[in-house]
Motif scaffolding. Structure first.
Motif, mmCIF file in Angstrom:
data_model
loop_
_atom_site.group_PDB
_atom_site.id
_atom_site.type_symbol
_atom_site.label_atom_id
_atom_site.label_comp_id
_atom_site.label_asym_id
_atom_site.label_seq_id
_atom_site.Cartn_x
_atom_site.Cartn_y
_atom_site.Cartn_z
ATOM 1 N N ASP A 255 -4.763 -6.436 5.361
ATOM 2 C CA ASP A 255 -5.472 -6.852 4.035
ATOM 3 C C ASP A 255 -6.650 -6.374 3.749
ATOM 4 O O ASP A 255 -6.664 -6.205 2.593
ATOM 5 C CB ASP A 255 -6.186 -8.888 4.621
ATOM 6 C CG ASP A 255 -6.753 -9.393 2.818
ATOM 7 O OD1 ASP A 255 -6.630 -9.386 2.305
ATOM 8 O OD2 ASP A 255 -8.603 -9.158 3.255
ATOM 9 N N ARG A 256 -6.972 -5.782 4.765
ATOM 10 C CA ARG A 256 -8.124 -4.951 3.557
ATOM 11 C C ARG A 256 -7.635 -3.447 3.312
ATOM 12 O O ARG A 256 -8.631 -3.262 1.983
ATOM 13 C CB ARG A 256 -9.508 -4.067 5.545
ATOM 14 C CG ARG A 256 -10.449 -3.414 5.115
ATOM 15 C CD ARG A 256 -11.197 -3.346 6.045
ATOM 16 N NE ARG A 256 -10.225 -2.568 6.973
ATOM 17 C CZ ARG A 256 -10.090 -2.971 8.240
ATOM 18 N NH1 ARG A 256 -10.570 -4.467 8.295
ATOM 19 N NH2 ARG A 256 -9.593 -2.905 9.112
ATOM 20 N N THR A 257 -6.678 -3.132 3.684
ATOM 21 C CA THR A 257 -5.569 -2.294 2.795
ATOM 22 C C THR A 257 -5.262 -2.586 1.693
ATOM 23 O O THR A 257 -5.157 -1.786 0.683
ATOM 24 C CB THR A 257 -4.484 -1.725 4.110
ATOM 25 O OG1 THR A 257 -5.201 -1.116 5.182
ATOM 26 C CG2 THR A 257 -3.520 0.048 3.466
ATOM 27 N N ASN A 258 -4.889 -3.547 0.969
ATOM 28 C CA ASN A 258 -3.939 -4.181 0.381
ATOM 29 C C ASN A 258 -5.429 -4.270 -0.574
ATOM 30 O O ASN A 258 -5.250 -3.410 -2.033
ATOM 31 C CB ASN A 258 -3.389 -5.473 0.506
ATOM 32 C CG ASN A 258 -2.333 -5.138 1.432
ATOM 33 O OD1 ASN A 258 -1.587 -4.421 1.032
ATOM 34 N ND2 ASN A 258 -1.823 -6.314 1.506
ATOM 35 N N ARG A 259 -6.759 -4.380 -0.049
ATOM 36 C CA ARG A 259 -7.607 -5.075 -0.615
ATOM 37 C C ARG A 259 -8.610 -3.125 -1.717
ATOM 38 O O ARG A 259 -8.697 -2.778 -2.827
ATOM 39 C CB ARG A 259 -9.161 -5.349 -0.575
ATOM 40 C CG ARG A 259 -8.809 -6.892 -0.084
ATOM 41 C CD ARG A 259 -10.110 -7.512 -0.170
ATOM 42 N NE ARG A 259 -10.674 -6.764 0.942
ATOM 43 C CZ ARG A 259 -10.666 -7.816 2.051
ATOM 44 N NH1 ARG A 259 -10.673 -8.040 3.114
ATOM 45 N NH2 ARG A 259 -11.535 -6.834 2.987
ATOM 46 N N ARG A 260 -7.871 -2.117 -1.259
ATOM 47 C CA ARG A 260 -8.417 -0.786 -1.068
ATOM 48 C C ARG A 260 -7.152 -0.461 -2.265
ATOM 49 O O ARG A 260 -8.162 -0.266 -3.397
ATOM 50 C CB ARG A 260 -8.659 0.055 0.297
ATOM 51 C CG ARG A 260 -9.340 -0.798 0.735
ATOM 52 C CD ARG A 260 -10.023 0.904 2.189
ATOM 53 N NE ARG A 260 -11.072 -0.274 3.280
ATOM 54 C CZ ARG A 260 -11.136 0.548 4.172
ATOM 55 N NH1 ARG A 260 -10.068 1.075 4.520
ATOM 56 N NH2 ARG A 260 -12.130 0.693 4.309
ATOM 57 N N LEU A 261 -6.405 -0.414 -2.025
ATOM 58 C CA LEU A 261 -5.378 0.229 -2.776
ATOM 59 C C LEU A 261 -5.592 -0.715 -4.103
ATOM 60 O O LEU A 261 -4.952 -0.458 -5.401
ATOM 61 C CB LEU A 261 -3.593 -0.422 -1.884
ATOM 62 C CG LEU A 261 -3.291 -0.181 -0.889
ATOM 63 C CD1 LEU A 261 -2.135 -0.492 -0.392
ATOM 64 C CD2 LEU A 261 -3.575 1.844 -1.350
ATOM 65 N N GLY A 262 -5.763 -2.344 -4.109
ATOM 66 C CA GLY A 262 -5.334 -2.939 -5.732
ATOM 67 C C GLY A 262 -6.741 -2.629 -5.782
ATOM 68 O O GLY A 262 -6.765 -2.440 -7.277
ATOM 69 N N ARG A 263 -8.032 -1.687 -6.058
ATOM 70 C CA ARG A 263 -9.082 -1.331 -6.384
ATOM 71 C C ARG A 263 -8.769 -0.289 -6.923
ATOM 72 O O ARG A 263 -9.136 0.541 -8.522
ATOM 73 C CB ARG A 263 -10.516 -1.574 -5.574
ATOM 74 C CG ARG A 263 -11.330 -2.835 -4.521
ATOM 75 C CD ARG A 263 -12.515 -2.528 -3.659
ATOM 76 N NE ARG A 263 -12.960 -3.683 -3.227
ATOM 77 C CZ ARG A 263 -13.434 -3.796 -2.004
ATOM 78 N NH1 ARG A 263 -13.241 -2.989 -1.556
ATOM 79 N NH2 ARG A 263 -13.821 -4.918 -2.187
ATOM 80 N N LEU A 264 -8.326 0.622 -5.970
ATOM 81 C CA LEU A 264 -7.354 2.269 -6.825
ATOM 82 C C LEU A 264 -7.042 1.626 -7.535
ATOM 83 O O LEU A 264 -7.020 2.410 -8.587
ATOM 84 C CB LEU A 264 -7.020 2.946 -5.344
ATOM 85 C CG LEU A 264 -7.689 3.242 -4.471
ATOM 86 C CD1 LEU A 264 -6.714 4.148 -3.245
ATOM 87 C CD2 LEU A 264 -8.863 4.283 -5.059
ATOM 88 N N THR A 265 -5.873 0.573 -7.859
ATOM 89 C CA THR A 265 -5.397 -0.001 -9.133
ATOM 90 C C THR A 265 -5.490 -0.188 -10.112
ATOM 91 O O THR A 265 -5.370 1.325 -11.370
ATOM 92 C CB THR A 265 -4.075 -0.606 -8.663
ATOM 93 O OG1 THR A 265 -3.602 -0.294 -7.285
ATOM 94 C CG2 THR A 265 -3.215 -0.767 -9.227
ATOM 95 N N VAL A 266 -6.173 -1.439 -9.585
ATOM 96 C CA VAL A 266 -7.067 -0.885 -11.265
ATOM 97 C C VAL A 266 -8.523 -0.032 -11.944
ATOM 98 O O VAL A 266 -8.069 0.123 -12.771
ATOM 99 C CB VAL A 266 -8.086 -2.316 -10.823
ATOM 100 C CG1 VAL A 266 -9.408 -1.883 -11.855
ATOM 101 C CG2 VAL A 266 -7.559 -3.428 -9.810
ATOM 102 N N LEU A 267 -9.163 0.739 -11.249
ATOM 103 C CA LEU A 267 -9.157 2.552 -11.597
ATOM 104 C C LEU A 267 -8.313 3.220 -12.193
ATOM 105 O O LEU A 267 -8.782 3.733 -13.547
ATOM 106 C CB LEU A 267 -9.920 3.363 -10.163
ATOM 107 C CG LEU A 267 -10.933 2.226 -9.155
ATOM 108 C CD1 LEU A 267 -11.667 3.536 -8.882
ATOM 109 C CD2 LEU A 267 -12.580 2.303 -10.247
ATOM 110 N N SER A 268 -7.119 3.605 -11.529
ATOM 111 C CA SER A 268 -6.313 4.143 -12.311
ATOM 112 C C SER A 268 -5.452 3.755 -13.695
ATOM 113 O O SER A 268 -5.778 4.658 -14.475
ATOM 114 C CB SER A 268 -5.231 4.574 -11.303
ATOM 115 O OG SER A 268 -4.152 3.392 -10.924
ATOM 116 N N MET A 269 -5.837 1.916 -13.999
ATOM 117 C CA MET A 269 -5.740 1.689 -14.944
ATOM 118 C C MET A 269 -6.549 1.437 -16.180
ATOM 119 O O MET A 269 -6.382 2.119 -17.398
ATOM 120 C CB MET A 269 -5.223 -0.045 -14.785
ATOM 121 C CG MET A 269 -3.740 -0.203 -14.068
ATOM 122 S SD MET A 269 -3.929 -2.196 -13.462
ATOM 123 C CE MET A 269 -3.667 -2.892 -14.949
#
Length: 322
Positions: A255-269
Motif C-alpha cells: 500500500d505504501r508503494t502504491n501511494r508513492r507510485l500514485g504521487r509520482l504519477t500525479v506529478l508526471s501528469m
C-alpha cells in the motif's frame, strides 16, 4: 568430553558414582546406573561403547544415527534419539539427545549446552522427581523435563509474538519484516523439536519392553505426550498468527508503494502539459506564438506555472496526495 555417572537406588535416589563403578555394575548387573556423556567425539564414543561391549547394529546406530530422531527397539539394548533445543545466547539451534538403554542401565549422549540438561538431577531432588527407581522411571522423568521445557519455550515465544502483534497494531511501520522472520524461524525450530519428540514418546508409551511396564512411568510418558500435544497446538496457532502478521506487513508495504507510485504519477501528469509546451515552443518554425515578443519567455513561464498550479490544486482537492 565429560562423563557424569549416577547410581539409581531405592527411594528413589540418584547418587553420583565413579565411571569405573558404573561400568563394573553394568558388566555384573549388580546396580542400575546412568552414564551421562557430554561433547564426545566419535573416537571417544567408540571407547565408551567398547567398555559396555555394545556391538552389531546397536553400535552402528549409536555412531551413525545420533542426528536422526527415532526409536530403535533392538535387543538387548534399545536406542532413542530425541531432538532438543540448545540454550545459546541470541541463536536458535536444534541438537539431538541419544539415549542407549536396557533394563539395568542407560547412557545419554548429548551436547553440554542442551536446555534440559544444564542442571543435573541431584540426590536432593531426585526423590521428588523420579516416579520409581527403575531405568524407565529416570528416562521418563527426563522426557517429562524436555516436554515441560518445550511448553515453557512455547509460552515465551507466544508472549513475544503477541507483543509484536500489538506493537504492529499501534504502529504498523515500527515492526520490520526481519523481526517477523526471526520469530518464524524460532517457531519452526521449536515446532520441529516438538513434532520430533511426540511420535517417539507415543511409540515408547505403547512399547511392551520390561523397563516401561511400571504404571507410574507410563503416566509420566503420557503427561509428557500431553504437554507436547499442547505445545504443538499452540505452535500451530502461533504459526498462523505469524503468517497473518507477515501478510499485513506485506500489504502495508504494498500500500505504501502504491501511494508513492500514485504521487509520482500525479506529478508526471502535472508536468506533462509543461513538457508539451516546452517541446512545442522548441520547434524551429518562423511563426511561433510569443516567439518574437519581448516578454514571450516570461509569458510562457507564467502560462506553465498557471497550468501546473491549477492541476496541482485540482488533484490536491480530489485527495490524490493524501
Amino acid at each position: 568430553m565429560k562423563v557424569n555417572c549416577y547410581q539409581i537406588s531405592e527411594g528413589p535416589n540418584l547418587t553420583p558414582c565413579e565411571y569405573s563403578f558404573a561400568i563394573e555394575a553394568i558388566k555384573q548387573q549388580k546396580a542400575r546406573v546412568w552414564i551421562d556423556i557430554l561433547d564426545a567425539e566419535t573416537r571417544e564414543l567408540e571407547e565408551k561403547l567398547d567398555d559396555i561391549k555394545a556391538e552389531g547394529l546397536i553400535r552402528q546406530f549409536c555412531l551413525d544415527s545420533r542426528d536422526h530422531p527415532g526409536f530403535y527397539p533392538l535387543k538387548p539394548l534399545a536406542l532413542m534419539v530425541i531432538p532438543v533445543q540448545m540454550e545459546v545466547q541470541d541463536s536458535n539451534i536444534m541438537e539431538y539427545l541419544a539415549i542407549l538403554f536396557s533394563n539395568d542401565f542407560f547412557i545419554s549422549i548429548r551436547n553440554s549446552k542442551m536446555a534440559r540438561f544444564r542442571k543435573s538431577i541431584n540426590s536432593q531432588d531426585s526423590f521428588d522427581l523420579l516416579p520409581n527407581d527403575t531405568i524407565g522411571g529416570v528416562i521418563s522423568t527426563l522426557i517429562m523435563g524436555l516436554s515441560l521445557d518445550c511448553l515453557r519455550k512455547t509460552a515465551k515465544l507466544s508472549d513475544t509474538i503477541l507483543a509484536l502483534e500489538e506493537k504492529m497494531e499501534r504502529e504498523p511501520d515500527s515492526v520490520k519484516i526481519e523481526e517477523i522472520s526471526v520469530k518464524r524461524s524460532e517457531l519452526l525450530t521449536l515446532e520441529s523439536i516438538v513434532q520430533g519428540q511426540l511420535p517417539i514418546i507415543d511409540t515408547i508409551t505403547s512399547s511392551d519392553r520390561p523397563s516401561k511396564k511400571q504404571e507410574t512411568t507410563i503416566e509420566y510418558l503420557r503427561w509428557a505426550s500431553a504437554n507436547l500435544k499442547s505445545a504443538d497446538k499452540k505452535l500451530q496457532w502461533l504459526e498462523r498468527r505469524v503468517e497473518v502478521m507477515r501478510s499485513l506487513i506485506d500489504m502495508h508495504a504494498q500500500d505504501r508503494t502504491n501511494r508513492r507510485l500514485g504521487r509520482l504519477t500525479v506529478l508526471s501528469m502535472i508536468f506533462m502539459p509543461v513538457t508539451f509546451l516546452a517541446g512545442l515552443w522548441g520547434m524551429n518554425f518562423k511563426s511561433m506564438p510569443l516567439l518574437s515578443e519581448d516578454y514571450g519567455y516570461i509569458f510562457a513561464l507564467i502560462i506553465m506555472l498557471i497550468i501546473s498550479g491549477g492541476m496541482y490544486l485540482y488533484f490536491h482537492r480530489k485527495g490524490w496526495f493524501s
